[in-house]
Design an enzyme around this catalytic site. Structure first.
Site, PDB file in Angstrom:
ATOM      1  N   GLY A 177       0.839  -1.212   0.000  1.00 52.95           N
ATOM      2  CA  GLY A 177       0.000   0.000   0.000  1.00 52.95           C
ATOM      3  C   GLY A 177       0.866   1.250   0.000  1.00 52.95           C
ATOM      4  O   GLY A 177       1.883   1.294   0.675  1.00 52.95           O
ATOM      5  N   ARG A 205       1.013  -4.875  -5.477  1.00 50.94           N
ATOM      6  CA  ARG A 205       1.254  -6.159  -4.819  1.00 50.94           C
ATOM      7  C   ARG A 205       1.604  -7.113  -5.951  1.00 50.94           C
ATOM      8  O   ARG A 205       1.013  -7.053  -7.027  1.00 50.94           O
ATOM      9  CB  ARG A 205       0.019  -6.595  -4.047  1.00 50.94           C
ATOM     10  N   ASP A 217       5.739  -5.127   6.100  1.00 52.51           N
ATOM     11  CA  ASP A 217       6.281  -6.449   6.444  1.00 52.51           C
ATOM     12  C   ASP A 217       6.340  -7.407   5.252  1.00 52.51           C
ATOM     13  O   ASP A 217       7.304  -8.149   5.086  1.00 52.51           O
ATOM     14  CB  ASP A 217       5.393  -7.105   7.509  1.00 52.51           C
ATOM     15  N   THR A 273       4.323   2.555   5.530  1.00 54.65           N
ATOM     16  CA  THR A 273       2.918   2.157   5.653  1.00 54.65           C
ATOM     17  C   THR A 273       2.238   3.107   6.617  1.00 54.65           C
ATOM     18  O   THR A 273       2.846   3.501   7.623  1.00 54.65           O
ATOM     19  CB  THR A 273       2.746   0.706   6.153  1.00 54.65           C
ATOM     20  N   ASP A 331       0.042   2.326   8.627  1.00 47.52           N
ATOM     21  CA  ASP A 331      -0.490   1.586   9.780  1.00 47.52           C
ATOM     22  C   ASP A 331       0.404   1.612  11.030  1.00 47.52           C
ATOM     23  O   ASP A 331      -0.054   1.275  12.118  1.00 47.52           O
ATOM     24  CB  ASP A 331      -0.723   0.115   9.411  1.00 47.52           C
ATOM     25  N   ASP A 360       2.536  -0.527  11.810  1.00 50.16           N
ATOM     26  CA  ASP A 360       2.469  -1.882  12.371  1.00 50.16           C
ATOM     27  C   ASP A 360       3.754  -2.683  12.122  1.00 50.16           C
ATOM     28  O   ASP A 360       3.702  -3.898  11.959  1.00 50.16           O
ATOM     29  CB  ASP A 360       1.253  -2.630  11.792  1.00 50.16           C
ATOM     30  N   ARG A 378      -5.546  -1.833   8.973  1.00 45.52           N
ATOM     31  CA  ARG A 378      -5.597  -3.301   8.769  1.00 45.52           C
ATOM     32  C   ARG A 378      -5.859  -3.956  10.112  1.00 45.52           C
ATOM     33  O   ARG A 378      -6.880  -3.697  10.718  1.00 45.52           O
ATOM     34  CB  ARG A 378      -4.296  -3.792   8.120  1.00 45.52           C
TER      35      ARG A 378
END
Ligand code: ADP
Ligand code: F6P
Length: 320
Positions: free
Chosen positions: A12, A73, A104, A126, A128, A130, A172
């Protein structure tokens, strides 16, 4: 001395990826290293969609969201054949190192390519936040600021109608955007998948606040929780307060990157080239306590990131 490297963005997109690409390109050129832009993530490496970059190729992008290299992707890269094709393309072009800007998943790909002898360095990109080995990921701050601005707008209309605004933010499986946005907008409740919640409790809190004169409510729900429409319906039923749901969605991925994102991207992009210039690969770059750090990719992928329990607690304590 390494002579030629590539840079790609994968997964993303995130605001600040352009600033990272710029930093990589400029840092490489400063060191006398040729640098190539690989387009659409690992697809570009497999298909040879690769462009030579010079210092002017990255002019006028530091302030732009999205990624000038495009992103994608690439299912083929998850296969051994895909990785081998990419390795062959690197050898054909003489690319000795690749900077991979992504999350990741992209780092797993970078580890595979590193295992085939191409030096890869991952940069955390990202919204996120995360990624465990870093306190901070490129795009996170911009996304949270966008979410905050959107919720501020929602509050105007929620207030005018004495409604409850249930707002779903991205992330996510991770609730970092949710808890920080929740604090920043003064949400009555933050619902994330990291911490168990009970809608009876949420409804009770709303009704208690109503007794003290509070007329409108903001409930921030993390995407990972999965059913914000249903949450709004249940809260409306339990409280009698009219509720509306807004899923903020991809607006959070766009827009001009904030200072924090541009600076972090520039620092980490520069650092990635320093590693490659020393012949070091199979690393992920991150930020810890304001310092740029790097880890072995496998080690980075095995790390676990704690949730912001204390911030979550504060969010719930000071909003009522
Ligand atoms: P992110 O990098 O944001 O986590 P994805 O999980 O979609 O996003 O991964 C981006 C790309 O990285 C994938 O499309 C694929 O090309 C590559 N990738 C992801 N997981 C793996 C894996 N386990 N092995 C090899 N490549 C992977
Ligand atoms: O990882 C970034 C992110 O925006 C997540 O917050 C979200 O779940 C996902 O990507 C959406 O992905 P897509 O671009 O495929 O809709």
């Amino acid at each position: 001395m390494i002579k030629k490297i590539g840079v790609l963005t994968s997964g993303g997109d995130a605001p600040g990826m352009n600033a990272a690409v710029r930093a990589v390109v400029r840092a490489a050129i400063r060191k006398g290293i040729e640098v190539y832009g690989i387009r659409r993530g690992y697809n570009g490496l497999i298909n040879g969609d690769i462009i030579e970059m010079n210092e002017r190729s990255v002019s006028d992008i530091i302030q732009r969201g999205g990624t000038m290299l495009y992103t994608a992707r690439c299912p083929e890269f998850r296969t051994e054949e895909g990785v081998l094709k990419a390795k062959e393309k690197c050898e054909e072009l003489g690319l000795e190192g690749i900077v991979v800007i992504g999350g990741d998943g992209s780092f797993r790909g970078a580890a595979d390519l590193s295992a085939h002898g191409i030096l890869c360095v991952g940069l955390p990109g990202t919204i996120d936040n995360d990624i465990a080995c870093t306190d901070y990921t490129i795009g996170y701050d911009t996304a949270m600021n966008t979410a905050m601005e959107m919720v501020d707008k929602l509050r105007d209309t929620a207030q005018s109608h004495d409604r409850c605004s249930v707002v779903e933010v991205m992330g996510r499986g991770a609730g970092y955007i949710a808890v920080n946005t929740g604090v920043a907008v003064g949400a009555t409740y933050v619902i994330t998948s990291e911490i168990p919640y009970d809608l009876n409790e949420v409804a009770k809190k709303m009704l208690e606040s109503r007794k003290t004169g509070k007329q409108h409510f903001i409930i921030v729900v993390s995407e990972g929780v999965g059913h914000s429409e249903e949450i709004a319906r249940v809260l409306e039923e339990k409280t009698g307060i009219e509720a509306r749901t807004t899923i903020l969605g991809h607006v959070q991925r766009g827009g001009a990157p904030t200072v924090r994102d541009r600076v972090a991207a520039s620092q980490m992009g520069y650092y990635a080239v320093e590693l490659l210039a020393q012949g070091i690969g199979n690393r992920v770059v991150g930020m810890q306590k304001g310092e740029v750090v790097d880890y072995d990719i496998q080690e980075a992928l095995a790390m676990k990131k704690p949730y912001e329990d204390q911030l979550y607690h504060i969010a719930q304590e000071i909003a009522f």
